[in-house]
Structures are given as C-alpha cells and as structure tokens.
Design a protein around this motif. Structure first.
Motif, PDB file in Angstrom:
ATOM      1  N   PRO A 128       0.623  -1.452  -0.283  1.00 47.96           N
ATOM      2  CA  PRO A 128       0.161  -0.141   0.481  1.00 47.96           C
ATOM      3  C   PRO A 128       0.336   1.454   0.004  1.00 47.96           C
ATOM      4  CG  PRO A 128      -0.334  -0.860   2.144  1.00 47.96           C
ATOM      5  CD  PRO A 128       0.929  -1.519   1.354  1.00 47.96           C
ATOM      6  N   THR A 129       1.906   1.388  -0.297  1.00 42.95           N
ATOM      7  CA  THR A 129       3.104   2.371   0.082  1.00 42.95           C
ATOM      8  C   THR A 129       2.616   3.674  -1.167  1.00 42.95           C
ATOM      9  OG1 THR A 129       4.720   1.126   0.747  1.00 42.95           O
ATOM     10  CG2 THR A 129       5.690   3.542  -0.170  1.00 42.95           C
ATOM     11  N   ARG A 130       2.324   3.160  -2.331  1.00 46.44           N
ATOM     12  CA  ARG A 130       2.019   4.024  -3.223  1.00 46.44           C
ATOM     13  C   ARG A 130       0.751   5.021  -2.659  1.00 46.44           C
ATOM     14  NH1 ARG A 130       3.175   7.133  -6.737  1.00 46.44           N
ATOM     15  NH2 ARG A 130       2.012   7.599  -9.124  1.00 46.44           N
ATOM     16  N   TRP A 131      -0.014   4.275  -2.238  1.00 44.26           N
ATOM     17  CA  TRP A 131      -2.032   4.871  -1.753  1.00 44.26           C
ATOM     18  C   TRP A 131      -1.214   5.737  -0.830  1.00 44.26           C
ATOM     19  CZ3 TRP A 131      -4.128  -0.215  -1.553  1.00 44.26           C
ATOM     20  CH2 TRP A 131      -5.113  -0.591  -3.184  1.00 44.26           C
ATOM     21  N   ILE A 132      -0.386   5.296   0.031  1.00 45.78           N
ATOM     22  CA  ILE A 132      -0.124   6.496   1.649  1.00 45.78           C
ATOM     23  C   ILE A 132       0.854   7.468   0.829  1.00 45.78           C
ATOM     24  CG2 ILE A 132       1.673   5.859   3.462  1.00 45.78           C
ATOM     25  CD1 ILE A 132       0.645   3.282   3.765  1.00 45.78           C
ATOM     26  N   ASP A 133       1.713   7.203   0.043  1.00 44.18           N
ATOM     27  CA  ASP A 133       2.308   8.318  -0.626  1.00 44.18           C
ATOM     28  C   ASP A 133       1.798   9.838  -0.723  1.00 44.18           C
ATOM     29  OD1 ASP A 133       5.130   7.678   0.717  1.00 44.18           O
ATOM     30  OD2 ASP A 133       5.321   6.761  -1.470  1.00 44.18           O
ATOM     31  N   GLN A 134       0.320   9.288  -1.617  1.00 46.09           N
ATOM     32  CA  GLN A 134      -0.400  10.395  -2.309  1.00 46.09           C
ATOM     33  C   GLN A 134      -1.873  10.797  -0.658  1.00 46.09           C
ATOM     34  OE1 GLN A 134      -2.292   7.844  -5.032  1.00 46.09           O
ATOM     35  NE2 GLN A 134      -0.904   8.468  -6.025  1.00 46.09           N
ATOM     36  N   GLY A 135      -1.592  10.064   0.382  1.00 46.94           N
ATOM     37  CA  GLY A 135      -2.677  10.584   1.180  1.00 46.94           C
ATOM     38  C   GLY A 135      -3.794   9.930   0.742  1.00 46.94           C
ATOM     39  N   ALA A 136      -3.951   8.900   0.545  1.00 49.11           N
ATOM     40  CA  ALA A 136      -5.411   8.272   0.214  1.00 49.11           C
ATOM     41  C   ALA A 136      -6.303   7.570   1.460  1.00 49.11           C
ATOM     42  CB  ALA A 136      -4.984   7.445  -0.760  1.00 49.11           C
ATOM     43  N   THR A 137      -7.640   7.720   1.894  1.00 45.60           N
ATOM     44  CA  THR A 137      -7.726   7.347   2.646  1.00 45.60           C
ATOM     45  C   THR A 137      -8.170   5.818   3.110  1.00 45.60           C
ATOM     46  OG1 THR A 137      -9.475   8.493   2.072  1.00 45.60           O
ATOM     47  CG2 THR A 137      -8.100   9.065   3.785  1.00 45.60           C
ATOM     48  N   GLN A 138      -8.033   5.215   0.987  1.00 44.08           N
ATOM     49  CA  GLN A 138      -9.101   4.384   0.418  1.00 44.08           C
ATOM     50  C   GLN A 138      -8.035   4.148  -0.825  1.00 44.08           C
ATOM     51  OE1 GLN A 138     -13.018   6.007   0.570  1.00 44.08           O
ATOM     52  NE2 GLN A 138     -14.017   3.922   0.936  1.00 44.08           N
TER      53      GLN A 138
END
Length: 275
Positions: A128-138
């Motif tokens: 999930p690193t990519r999602w976290i780097d983008q600040g995604a909540t889902q």
C-alpha cells in the motif's frame, strides 16, 4: 540535531489501517509519529546531492537527480510519468536491464480516494506504499497487468471517466468522504468494457486480470492532530529554515502550524533536523 541528505519518508500501516512515518537521515531513523504536537525544524544548507551519482548539483531534476543523470537514466524518462509511452518494445529504452527489473514486471491498476476518486498505477510490490504516499484514505486494486506500459494503457482508458491526479490542497484540508470503491470498480468496468476487451485482444487474454472477486478496499488513518483550514505551502528554496509545531503527516507532507511542506519534493537536499 541530525544532518544528512533527505529522502521521502518511509511508512508502515498497522492491521487496523493506522499509518506511521519514519524520517531517515544519515544512519538514523526518526519516528515522526512520536513528535506530533512538538516543535520540529529542518534547516536546508543550500546544497543538493544527486541521489544516483552523489554529484553536487545546483538544481534537482525529477526529485533528486543531477542534470546528466536526468538525461541518461530510464528512471527519469518521460514514460515514467506517462507509462503508456513506454518504448521498451521498440528497442529504444535508455536502460533495458533496469526496465526488465522495474517495468517489465506485473503492475496494478487501482482506484483510490485521496481528494476524491482517482485512478492510478503502480508496480506489483508497491502497495500500500503508493496509496499512503498520495494521502489516500481508501485504496482498491482493480486489475493486475503484465507490465508498466499496459498498466498505462488501462489507466489512459479509465481517465476518460475518472481523474488521475490528486488535488493535494484538498487532500491536506481533511479526509475525503468515504466512497464505495467496489461499486465504482463495477461501474467503470461496465462503462469501459469495450476498451478493455480491445486491449486484451491486442495483448492476450492473460495480460489483464480482473481482481473483482478476490480484492477488498483498504482504509488508512493518518497521524493528524488537526488539519489546516487554509493550506500555505512552504518553499524551502526561499525559506531555508523550516520550523513549527508538527500537527500532522499525510502523504509525504508535514502539516505544521506555520504551513505545509512536501518532504519528497526535496529529495537529495542536505538538511539538519532537530526537535
């Protein structure tokens, strides 16, 4: 006080979706979650070292590279930002061995909710690193595809119906309302089925794997005490001493009471950190 060349923060996510961040300088890893509510500072000394060759450079290109490396490395080619433009199959890749390792591997096409619904792509080992780097909540992976170029072609198809960019200012003002990403996945596949069929006809039935039956939506909670009502961006080129009370971290941004700063933007810059 710790000095070194700054890199993007590393992150971990717990089983209940809580995100923790580490700032890595020199040989030291600093747990940033522990510093919430405390005063922190980054003092930029004005020097930049290329993250590839360590050459001192006056300007950073493509987040941390000197100009010669920017011009010669495959990691800095235009197809990194626009994977549908990959030219490996034409025999013109800058670094074929690098491409075999990073581009000619399975990739995900995903839906995420950061400042609203968006589509994106990433290498198979980057979630999930990519999602976290983008600040995604889902985040929800919707396809697994054979290589980076094909992921870009699928993403381009989906961009007809959904954004591929995060509105970073909105992302930093708070958490977006929850979306039903499973519903959005089904809706978009229904709308774009003809285009997906065409890509499978061109590249082979096994080239795109629909993950509808085996996937689920991931949720993330960021370490934030309070979000800014007005997003004021700090430019370290103009304000070399960046300091303030750390109110939160989301994506690769520090939320300070004095403004917000994108840590990843300054990859390769020499800094001294203190708290």
């Amino acid at each position: 006080m710790i000095s070194g060349s700054i890199r993007k923060m590393t992150s971990q996510v717990s089983s209940d979706g809580k995100v923790s961040y580490q700032l890595n300088l020199a040989d030291t890893s600093i747990n940033m979650n522990d510093l919430l509510g405390q005063k922190v500072s980054l003092n930029f000394d004005g020097s930049i070292q290329c993250v590839n060759c360590s050459r001192t450079t006056k300007k950073s290109f493509s987040q941390g590279f000197c100009y010669p490396c920017f011009k010669k490395l495959a990691a800095c080619d235009t197809c990194i930002m626009s994977p549908e433009k990959c030219h490996f199959h034409l025999g013109t890749c800058r670094e074929p061995e690098w491409a075999e390792k990073y581009c000619m591997q399975s990739h995900y096409v995903y839906l995420a909710n950061s400042s609203g619904l968006k589509v994106g792509i990433t290498r198979g080992d980057q979630l999930p690193t990519r999602w976290i780097d983008q600040g995604a909540t889902q985040g929800r992976a919707i396809f697994s595809v054979q290589n980076r170029r094909l992921s870009g072609l699928v993403e381009t198809l989906f961009k007809q119906e959904v954004a591929d960019k995060t509105n970073w200012r909105n992302m930093l003002k708070g958490n977006a309302d929850d979306l039903d990403l499973e519903f959005e996945q089904e809706r978009l596949i229904s709308l774009l089925g003809e285009g997906l069929d065409s890509l499978q006809y061109e590249f082979g039935i096994q080239s795109i794997t629909d993950l509808s039956e085996e996937n689920f939506t991931h949720k993330f909670e960021y370490p934030v005490l309070s979000f800014p009502t007005k997003v004021v961006s700090i430019n370290a080129e103009k304000t070399p001493l960046v300091e303030g009370t750390l109110l939160g971290i989301k994506g690769q941004y520090w939320l300070l009471d004095t403004g917000v700063i994108n840590i990843r933007k300054y990859t390769g810059y020499q800094v001294t950190f203190s708290h």
